[in-house]
Design an enzyme around this catalytic site. Structure first.
Site: not given
Ligand code: UDX
Length: 430
Positions: A208, A260
Site C-alpha cells: 500500500n 487505507c
Molecule cells: C487501496 C489499495 O489499492 C488496496 O490494495 C488496499 O487493500 C486498500 O487500499 P482503495 O483505497 O480502495 O485500495 O482504492 P485505490 O483504487 O487503490 O485508490 C486509492 C486512492 O488513490 C484514491 O483516492 C484514488 O483516487 C487515488 N489514486 C489512485 C490516485 O490519486 N492516482 C492513481 O493513479 C491511483
C-alpha cells in the site's frame, strides 16, 4: 469449510460473502446488533457494487449467516478471520483496541484446533500479540495457530479483487495451518505465497505504501511539469511503457484518500520509528499528498483572484469513483479550504451526498445533477473522476457557469477540447 469472520465492515462483509461464493460456509460476527439484524434481512449498509446481490444470494443458500454472538461463529469453525477496524490514533499508529478485544473473546470460545488469521491491516508482529492473548484466555490444552492473511481489496472492485486476486499471501507458523489455509483458498486458483507471519504483515503495508509513493511521485512530477510546460499525462504514459515501472497508479491529481493509504502510510512510518528506523521517504509521500488540495485551491485563487463571496461548483465528493466513502476524501479538504476563504460551495456526487450531509451538514448546497452544481458558479472543480462525468454536455455546462473556469483535479478532460469550447481550463501537471 466453515469459516468465522469477526467484524462485518467492508473487509469482513466482502470476505464472508466471497467465501460463501467459493463454496464455504461463512458466519459473520459483529457486535452491532442493528447492523446484524439489517444484514440478516439482506440490507447491506455499505456501497460496494455487487455486494448486496452476493449477500442476498448466500443468505438464500444458507452458506452465509450473521450473528452478534461470537460463540455461534467460532464453534465448529476451521478458520477464524479477524476483520475488525484498526483506525488511526492521533500519532498515526493504528488503534488495536478492537483486535485485542476480539482476540480475548475468540480465545474463550475455542473448541478445538483452528487457525486464527488476521485480515485487518495490522502492524508487524500483531499476530504474536494475538497468539499471546489467545493462549492466556483459551481453555487449557486447546490447540490453535495464528496466521496473517492480508487483504488487497480496493473499494468499488472488492468482490472481483477477492475472487480474482493477483496473489494470496499466507503468513503461517506451522505446516498444519499452511495446509488448512491452502485448502481454503484452493477454489480461487490464484498464486499462493507462503511466508513467515511478520513478512506477510509487512507485505500489506509495503504494498500500500508503495502504491501511495507512486501517486505522490507523479504528483511531484506534475508540479514540475506545470513549471516547465510539460504534460504529466504524457510523462506517465512514457514512464508506464517500461514494465519495471508500469502505468498504474501514475495518475496525477488532487491526491489519494480512503481508509487505507493514509492510514497504512502513517502506520508504516510509525512502525519504523518504533524500531528506530526513520522512514523519511514515506513522510515525504504523505506531505506531498497533503499538499495537493492546497495546490488545486491555489489554481482557483489564481483564476478568480478573490474567493470570498464567489460561488464554486464541486463535481465529486467520494475519495474515488464507485464508492460513497468519504474517509480522507480530498474533496472534504478542498471544501474546507474554500469555506475558510468565504466561498459559497455547491456540490454534486452520484452516491456520496447522503454520507456528505452527515459531515458537512447544510454548509454546502447539494445539487441533484452536475449542471445544477455549475449553475451560476464562478468556477467548477472536478474532484472525483466518476465515469458519468466523461459524457457531460460541455456546452450546457459552460452555459450554466457564470464564468467558464474549470479546474480538473483528476485530468479527466482533454485540455485542447475544453479550451476549444471556451473554458478557462486548468489541469494537474499539464
Ligand atoms: C487501496 C489499495 O489499492 C488496496 O490494495 C488496499 O487493500 C486498500 O487500499 P482503495 O483505497 O480502495 O485500495 O482504492 P485505490 O483504487 O487503490 O485508490 C486509492 C486512492 O488513490 C484514491 O483516492 C484514488 O483516487 C487515488 N489514486 C489512485 C490516485 O490519486 N492516482 C492513481 O493513479 C491511483
Amino acid at each position: 469449510m466453515r469459516i468465522a469472520v469477526i467484524g462485518a465492515g467492508h473487509v469482513g462483509l466482502v470476505t464472508g460473502a466471497c467465501l460463501a461464493e467459493m463454496g464455504h460456509t461463512a458466519v459473520c460476527v459483529d457486535n452491532d446488533q442493528e447492523k446484524v439484524s439489517a444484514l440478516q434481512r439482506g440490507q447491506v449498509g455499505i456501497y460496494e457494487p455487487g455486494l448486496p446481490e452476493l449477500v442476498g444470494k448466500h443468505l438464500g443458500t444458507r452458506q452465509l449467516s450473521f450473528t452478534d454472538q461470537i460463540a455461534k461463529g467460532i464453534l465448529g469453525s476451521d478458520v477464524v478471520f479477524i476483520c475488525v477496524g484498526t483506525p488511526s490514533l492521533s500519532n498515526g499508529a493504528p488503534d488495536m483496541t478492537q483486535v485485542e478485544a476480539v482476540s480475548r473473546e475468540i480465545a474463550r470460545h475455542l473448541d478445538g484446533y483452528k487457525v486464527v488469521a488476521e485480515k485487518s491491516t495490522v502492524p508487524v508482529n500483531t499476530s504474536a500479540r494475538v497468539e499471546k492473548t489467545l493462549r492466556r484466555h483459551a481453555p487449557r490444552g486447546i490447540e490453535f495457530d495464528v496466521a496473517s492473511v492480508p487483504e488487497f481489496l480496493r473499494e468499488g472492485t472488492a468482490i472481483r479483487d477477492f475472487l480474482h486476486p493477483d496473489r494470496v499471501v499466507l503468513g503461517v507458523q506451522s505446516p498444519r495451518a499452511e495446509a488448512l489455509l491452502r485448502r481454503l483458498f484452493e477454489p480461487l486458483g490464484a498464486p499462493v505465497l507462503v511466508t513467515d507471519i511478520p513478512s506477510a504483515e509487512i507485505i500489506k503495508h509495503a504494498s500500500n505504501s508503495f502504491l501511495a509513493l507512486k501517486i505522490s511521485y507523479i504528483n511531484a512530477v506534475a508540479a514540475l511539469c506545470e513549471s516547465v510546460g510539460a504534460d504529466v499525462v504524457k510523462v506517465a504514459e512514457g514512464m508506464g511503457l517500461d514494465p519495471r515501472i508500469g502505468r498504474a497508479y501514475l495518475n496525477a491529481g488532487v491526491g489519494y484518500g480512503g481508509s487505507c493509504f493514509p492510514k497504512d502510510v502513517a502506520a508504516f512510518v510509525q512502525m519504523a520509528e518504533e524500531t528506530g528506523d526513520n522512514f523519511g521517504l514515506l513522510k515525504e509521500v504523505a506531505r506531498i499528498n497533503q499538499e495537493q488540495p492546497r495546490r488545486l485551491v491555489k489554481k482557483l485563487r489564481d483564476a478568480l483572484w478573490v474567493l470570498r463571496g464567489k460561488t464554486v461548483g464541486v463535481l465529486g465528493l467520494s475519495y474515488k469513483p464507485d464508492t460513497d466513502d468519504l474517509r480522507n476524501a480530498p474533496a472534504l479538504e478542498v471544501i474546507a479550504l474554500l469555506q475558510e476563504e468565504g466561498a459559497i460551495v455547491q456540490v454534486y456526487d452520484p452516491v456520496a451526498v447522503p454520507a456528505a450531509r452527515h459531515l458537512l451538514g447544510e454548509s454546502v448546497r447539494y445539487c441533484d445533477d452536475p449542471y445544477a452544481a455549475a449553475q451560476g458558479a464562478d468556477a467548477l472543480l472536478l474532484i472525483t473522476e466518476w465515469s458519468e462525468f466523461r459524457s457531460l454536455d460541455l456546452d450546457r455546462l459552460k452555459q450554466a457557469l457564470h464564468l467558464p473556469v474549470f479546474i480538473d483535479g483528476r485530468n479527466l478532460f482533454d485540455p485542447q477540447e475544453m479550451r476549444a469550447r471556451g473554458f478557462e481550463y486548468h489541469g494537474t501537471g499539464r
